[in-house]
Design a protein around this motif. Structure first.
Motif, short mmCIF file in Angstrom:
data_model
loop_
_atom_site.label_atom_id
_atom_site.label_comp_id
_atom_site.label_asym_id
_atom_site.label_seq_id
_atom_site.Cartn_x
_atom_site.Cartn_y
_atom_site.Cartn_z
N VAL A 151 0.86 -1.18 0.00
CA VAL A 151 0.00 0.00 0.00
C VAL A 151 0.89 1.23 0.00
O VAL A 151 1.85 1.32 0.77
CB VAL A 151 -0.94 0.02 1.23
CG1 VAL A 151 -1.67 1.35 1.31
CG2 VAL A 151 -1.93 -1.13 1.15
N ILE A 152 0.59 2.17 -0.89
CA ILE A 152 1.35 3.42 -1.00
C ILE A 152 0.47 4.55 -0.51
O ILE A 152 -0.56 4.86 -1.10
CB ILE A 152 1.79 3.66 -2.46
CG1 ILE A 152 2.69 2.52 -2.92
CG2 ILE A 152 2.51 4.99 -2.59
CD1 ILE A 152 2.97 2.54 -4.40
N LEU A 153 0.86 5.14 0.60
CA LEU A 153 0.10 6.24 1.20
C LEU A 153 0.75 7.55 0.79
O LEU A 153 1.87 7.85 1.20
CB LEU A 153 0.07 6.08 2.73
CG LEU A 153 -0.94 6.94 3.49
CD1 LEU A 153 -1.22 6.33 4.86
CD2 LEU A 153 -0.47 8.37 3.68
N THR A 154 0.07 8.31 -0.03
CA THR A 154 0.59 9.57 -0.56
C THR A 154 0.00 10.74 0.21
O THR A 154 -1.21 10.90 0.28
CB THR A 154 0.24 9.71 -2.06
OG1 THR A 154 0.73 8.58 -2.77
CG2 THR A 154 0.86 10.98 -2.63
N ILE A 155 0.88 11.55 0.77
CA ILE A 155 0.44 12.75 1.51
C ILE A 155 0.59 13.97 0.61
O ILE A 155 1.67 14.24 0.09
CB ILE A 155 1.25 12.94 2.80
CG1 ILE A 155 1.07 11.73 3.73
CG2 ILE A 155 0.83 14.21 3.52
CD1 ILE A 155 1.85 11.82 5.02
N SER A 156 -0.50 14.69 0.41
CA SER A 156 -0.49 15.90 -0.41
C SER A 156 -1.27 16.99 0.31
O SER A 156 -1.71 16.80 1.45
CB SER A 156 -1.10 15.62 -1.79
OG SER A 156 -2.46 15.25 -1.67
N SER A 157 -1.46 18.12 -0.35
CA SER A 157 -2.19 19.22 0.26
C SER A 157 -3.60 19.30 -0.32
O SER A 157 -3.91 18.69 -1.33
CB SER A 157 -1.45 20.55 0.02
OG SER A 157 -1.47 20.88 -1.35
N ASP A 158 -4.46 20.06 0.35
CA ASP A 158 -5.82 20.30 -0.15
C ASP A 158 -5.88 21.55 -1.03
O ASP A 158 -6.84 21.74 -1.77
CB ASP A 158 -6.79 20.45 1.01
CG ASP A 158 -7.11 19.12 1.67
OD1 ASP A 158 -7.26 18.13 0.94
OD2 ASP A 158 -7.21 19.06 2.90
N ARG A 159 -4.87 22.40 -0.93
CA ARG A 159 -4.86 23.66 -1.67
C ARG A 159 -3.64 23.74 -2.57
O ARG A 159 -2.61 23.11 -2.30
CB ARG A 159 -4.86 24.86 -0.70
CG ARG A 159 -6.10 24.91 0.18
CD ARG A 159 -5.98 26.03 1.19
NE ARG A 159 -7.10 26.04 2.11
CZ ARG A 159 -7.19 26.82 3.19
NH1 ARG A 159 -6.20 27.65 3.46
NH2 ARG A 159 -8.26 26.78 3.97
N GLY A 160 -3.75 24.53 -3.62
CA GLY A 160 -2.66 24.71 -4.56
C GLY A 160 -1.83 25.93 -4.24
O GLY A 160 -1.70 26.35 -3.09
#
Length: 283
Positions: free
Chosen positions: A65-74
């Motif tokens: 499983v690859i858990l990718t952390i990103s943001s909600d805003r640009g």
């Protein structure tokens, strides 16, 4: 006159954009100071696990499983696209009997990964920025993932904060209790665990279960804070660059406006002089 009015309107628009980018830079700087302290303090959560278990991204497993952390805003540079590219690379490297699955934290990672890998997305958690990044909140997210996602190893992809202009895509590998037990008993990468004695009434399986769950929550907590720092730093850098670009554009528009205005004045003077000369000649 019409040309001068158009340039003047563009100058007003650029000045408005410049004010917004300056304000966004200041807000990002303010948020960064608070999150950076939390991120530095959170490193004490996961460091004992690295000392005990190490970090082995190449450990053999079937369910990845690859858990990718990103943001909600640009408006924060390329940190989200970097995480997505790194996740896709890990997906390719995690080839096994069963295809890897994605778990995504953040709206931007969801949007970018859905374009190519929608069928491989198992779980999505959004509105991360609306939640307070504290250990209690992250533990609840970690518990929800553990309840709904089956895995042998889970790889957390995040941006490790270096400075305002520097962040490093990183991976943290968390094996399941079964994989930890298998590797330790088989003399694999976790063979040093066999040298520890278990005290109390808990069995080895229970200890490994608790160890794996707390390791996942601790790593997810630190990774979320590191990524939040990288996001604010990247936003500061992006807004600073936008502000400087707006200043340069404003200088060019000002020069263009002055030239247009000067040409208009010169034309009016020529018309006045020509009219006066015509009247003088007629009289």
């Amino acid at each position: 006159m019409a040309s001068s009015q158009i340039v003047r309107n563009r100058m007003k628009s650029v000045k408005s954009i410049q004010k917004i980018t300056k304000a966004m830079k200041m807000v990002a700087a303010s948020k960064l100071r608070g999150v950076q302290v939390k991120a530095e303090n959170s490193r004490g959560f996961w460091q004992p696990f690295v000392a005990l278990l190490g970090d082995h991204p190449d450990i053999e497993s079937k369910k990845n499983v690859i858990l990718t952390i990103s943001s909600d805003r640009g408006l924060c540079g390329g940190i989200n696209s970097t995480s997505v590219k790194f996740s896709k690379a890990m997906f390719t490297l995690s080839a096994s009997e069963e295809p890897a699955k994605y778990v995504i934290l953040g709206e931007k990672g969801k949007v970018q990964l859905q374009r190519d890998s929608k069928k491989n997305i198992q779980m999505v958690v959004t509105d991360i920025q609306k939640m307070p990044i504290n250990f209690t909140q992250i533990s609840m997210i970690a518990d929800e993932i553990l309840k709904n996602v089956e895995f042998d190893t889970i790889k957390i992809i995040y941006n490790k904060f270096g400075s305002v202009v520097s962040f490093l895509p990183s991976v943290a590998t968390i094996p399941s209790p079964e994989v930890i037990a298998r590797e330790s008993e088989a003399g694999g990468k976790l063979e040093q665990l066999e040298s520890y004695e278990i005290e109390g009434g808990d069995s080895k399986a229970e200890v490994l279960q608790n160890l794996s769950e707390f390791q996942f929550a601790a790593m997810l907590f630190n990774a979320s804070l590191e990524n939040a720092c990288s996001e604010q730093g990247a936003r500061m850098s992006a807004m600073d660059s936008s502000t400087r670009n707006a200043s340069e554009m404003l200088e060019k528009l000002t020069l263009k406006y002055n030239r247009s205005r000067q040409a208009s004045i010169t034309t009016e003077l020529i018309e006045i002089i020509s009219g006066a000369a015509a009247l003088e000649a007629a009289s």
